[in-house]
Design a protein around this motif. Sequence first.
Motif, PDB file in Angstrom:
ATOM      1  N   GLU A 126       0.836  -1.206   0.000  1.00 59.50           N
ATOM      2  CA  GLU A 126       0.000   0.000   0.000  1.00 59.50           C
ATOM      3  C   GLU A 126       0.868   1.251   0.000  1.00 59.50           C
ATOM      4  N   LEU A 127       1.989   1.228   0.719  1.00 53.94           N
ATOM      5  CA  LEU A 127       2.905   2.374   0.704  1.00 53.94           C
ATOM      6  C   LEU A 127       3.465   2.608  -0.695  1.00 53.94           C
ATOM      7  N   ARG A 128       3.840   1.523  -1.383  1.00 51.80           N
ATOM      8  CA  ARG A 128       4.351   1.668  -2.753  1.00 51.80           C
ATOM      9  C   ARG A 128       3.280   2.243  -3.674  1.00 51.80           C
ATOM     10  N   HIS A 129       2.039   1.805  -3.491  1.00 57.64           N
ATOM     11  CA  HIS A 129       0.936   2.331  -4.294  1.00 57.64           C
ATOM     12  C   HIS A 129       0.777   3.840  -4.059  1.00 57.64           C
ATOM     13  N   LEU A 130       0.798   4.259  -2.814  1.00 55.95           N
ATOM     14  CA  LEU A 130       0.685   5.690  -2.496  1.00 55.95           C
ATOM     15  C   LEU A 130       1.870   6.464  -3.043  1.00 55.95           C
ATOM     16  N   GLN A 131       3.043   5.877  -2.962  1.00 54.04           N
ATOM     17  CA  GLN A 131       4.249   6.526  -3.481  1.00 54.04           C
ATOM     18  C   GLN A 131       4.086   6.808  -4.973  1.00 54.04           C
ATOM     19  N   GLN A 132       3.594   5.826  -5.698  1.00 55.63           N
ATOM     20  CA  GLN A 132       3.403   5.990  -7.137  1.00 55.63           C
ATOM     21  C   GLN A 132       2.287   6.996  -7.429  1.00 55.63           C
ATOM     22  N   GLU A 133       1.187   6.886  -6.704  1.00 59.73           N
ATOM     23  CA  GLU A 133       0.044   7.754  -6.959  1.00 59.73           C
ATOM     24  C   GLU A 133       0.358   9.222  -6.686  1.00 59.73           C
ATOM     25  N   PHE A 134       1.093   9.480  -5.617  1.00 56.91           N
ATOM     26  CA  PHE A 134       1.374  10.866  -5.232  1.00 56.91           C
ATOM     27  C   PHE A 134       2.789  11.304  -5.604  1.00 56.91           C
ATOM     28  N   HIS A 135       3.499  10.456  -6.334  1.00 51.16           N
ATOM     29  CA  HIS A 135       4.851  10.789  -6.803  1.00 51.16           C
ATOM     30  C   HIS A 135       5.745  11.200  -5.640  1.00 51.16           C
ATOM     31  N   LEU A 136       5.792  10.347  -4.623  1.00 50.66           N
ATOM     32  CA  LEU A 136       6.560  10.637  -3.412  1.00 50.66           C
ATOM     33  C   LEU A 136       7.835   9.786  -3.402  1.00 50.66           C
ATOM     34  N   PRO A 137       8.990  10.385  -3.564  1.00 53.26           N
ATOM     35  CA  PRO A 137      10.221   9.593  -3.548  1.00 53.26           C
ATOM     36  C   PRO A 137      10.565   9.112  -2.155  1.00 53.26           C
ATOM     37  N   GLY A 138      11.150   7.923  -2.083  1.00 51.19           N
ATOM     38  CA  GLY A 138      11.700   7.440  -0.838  1.00 51.19           C
ATOM     39  C   GLY A 138      10.753   6.844   0.166  1.00 51.19           C
TER      40      GLY A 138
END
Length: 143
Positions: A126-138
């Motif tokens: 789920e964290l990876r999904h949010l990272q991709q959706e919101f373009h959040l590095p790291g």
Amino acid sequence: MPSQGDSRPDALTKQDFERLSHFRYRLRCFQRHSEDICRDHGLTSLQYQLLLHLKGFEGREWATVGELAERLQAKHHGTVALVGRCEEAGLVERRPGRADRRRMEVHLLEKGSALVARIAAQHQPELRHLQQEFHLPGWGAEP
């Protein structure tokens, strides 16, 4: 067009409200998913967060109740009660402070460390999904 420093409610655009609504929706989805994972492991979300903050505390393997209260954005007395419940479950222990014996340190025990590691691993997709959706590095572990 309103200035960036304008704090009047009418200064926000429809798109601003849509973005904020979507962000809050995704945040709540993550929280609900996390609550389900924690429940499956016999913990409340707050117990998991306490263990997570102990495991992830920068620079050391313990924290004070005050530091944990800040991380949890909770009242001191509520955090004391939460630490007590985690202590009764064999997940953490309180120890007198090394520098100041009046100050209590909260330490993660082996049982708590293993449990928080299992739960945190289940949060990674789920964290990876949010990272991709919101373009959040790291954020989160690499796929």
